[in-house]
Design a protein around this motif. Sequence first.
Motif, PDB file in Angstrom:
ATOM      1  N   LEU A 236       0.892  -1.151  -0.044  1.00  0.00           N
ATOM      2  CA  LEU A 236      -0.317  -0.202   0.023  1.00  0.00           C
ATOM      3  C   LEU A 236       0.796   1.398   0.125  1.00  0.00           C
ATOM      4  O   LEU A 236       0.603   2.245  -0.789  1.00  0.00           O
ATOM      5  CB  LEU A 236      -0.827   0.077   1.296  1.00  0.00           C
ATOM      6  N   LYS A 237       1.905   1.143   0.859  1.00  0.00           N
ATOM      7  CA  LYS A 237       2.910   2.338   0.851  1.00  0.00           C
ATOM      8  C   LYS A 237       3.253   2.585  -0.395  1.00  0.00           C
ATOM      9  O   LYS A 237       3.798   3.677  -0.869  1.00  0.00           O
ATOM     10  CB  LYS A 237       4.067   2.283   1.789  1.00  0.00           C
ATOM     11  N   LEU A 238       3.912   1.721  -1.179  1.00  0.00           N
ATOM     12  CA  LEU A 238       4.759   1.761  -2.489  1.00  0.00           C
ATOM     13  C   LEU A 238       3.636   2.243  -3.502  1.00  0.00           C
ATOM     14  O   LEU A 238       4.132   2.980  -4.514  1.00  0.00           O
ATOM     15  CB  LEU A 238       5.324   0.226  -3.043  1.00  0.00           C
ATOM     16  N   LYS A 239       2.217   1.698  -3.471  1.00  0.00           N
ATOM     17  CA  LYS A 239       1.211   2.131  -4.466  1.00  0.00           C
ATOM     18  C   LYS A 239       1.072   3.446  -4.383  1.00  0.00           C
ATOM     19  O   LYS A 239       0.744   4.149  -5.199  1.00  0.00           O
ATOM     20  CB  LYS A 239       0.120   1.191  -4.291  1.00  0.00           C
ATOM     21  N   LEU A 240       1.271   4.177  -3.317  1.00  0.00           N
ATOM     22  CA  LEU A 240       1.069   5.477  -2.909  1.00  0.00           C
ATOM     23  C   LEU A 240       2.060   6.471  -3.402  1.00  0.00           C
ATOM     24  O   LEU A 240       2.027   7.666  -3.909  1.00  0.00           O
ATOM     25  CB  LEU A 240       0.596   5.870  -1.610  1.00  0.00           C
ATOM     26  N   SER A 241       3.401   5.746  -3.656  1.00  0.00           N
ATOM     27  CA  SER A 241       4.441   6.438  -3.988  1.00  0.00           C
ATOM     28  C   SER A 241       5.057   6.191  -5.179  1.00  0.00           C
ATOM     29  O   SER A 241       5.733   6.964  -5.929  1.00  0.00           O
ATOM     30  CB  SER A 241       5.436   5.960  -3.105  1.00  0.00           C
TER      31      SER A 241
END
Length: 238
Positions: free
Chosen positions: A204-209
Amino acid sequence: MNDTPDNERRRMVKPPTSGKAAGRGIGHTKLKTAKDRTTSSQKWLERQLNDPYVAQAKAEGWRSRAAFKLMEIDDRFHVLKRGNRIVDLGCAPGGWVQVALKRGAAFVAGVDLLPVDPIPGAELLQADFTDPAVSRQLMDLMHGAPDVILSDLAHNTVGHKQTDHLKIMGLLEMASDFALDNLKPGGAFVAKAFQGGETEHLLLKLKLSFDTVKHFKPKSSRADSSEIYIVALGYKGQ
């Protein structure tokens, strides 16, 4: 990025001549002697002797069979571009560094707890990248934000499933934090993960970034291995 136990590793000195995946059809070879070897060491050695990617890596001069994993990832996602400046976390014995340079990287800074023989075009540190001073040293070597951050990090397992999982996830989290703190906007991050791991929060963190985040298991990854790779493309910046 170490496919072999430290006491069993072998260095390759012949320069790579090809980037093709390993061929098949090699007959089964058994160890000539098991003297002074543990059962796990015997199994590892016999697997190495009968692994076509190991044979192909030796024939072509790649330092490890893991080189084929990065080649497959790049063939699929076009991560490596000519002129890129790249950081390789967990770079020993140097197979991914070789591939990055072969495919046009202008410079690679690699770090590993294990020593790595020099590779022209790369600066290789024997250090712990989780040490803030080492992270700063890596970025000083880059002279600017890297285009790509690679991580084939893997903890030495202790045989306790929960403990091993926590160590693996901790490394993956630290590698992703390093990428998010240091990547150039538009850059890419490639990292080893494991199927069944609790990676939802990280993904989720990577998909936001990043614009795109994918899972990929190269054919050169052993069939009995649960490893997969997270490929994150198009970093949006902090």
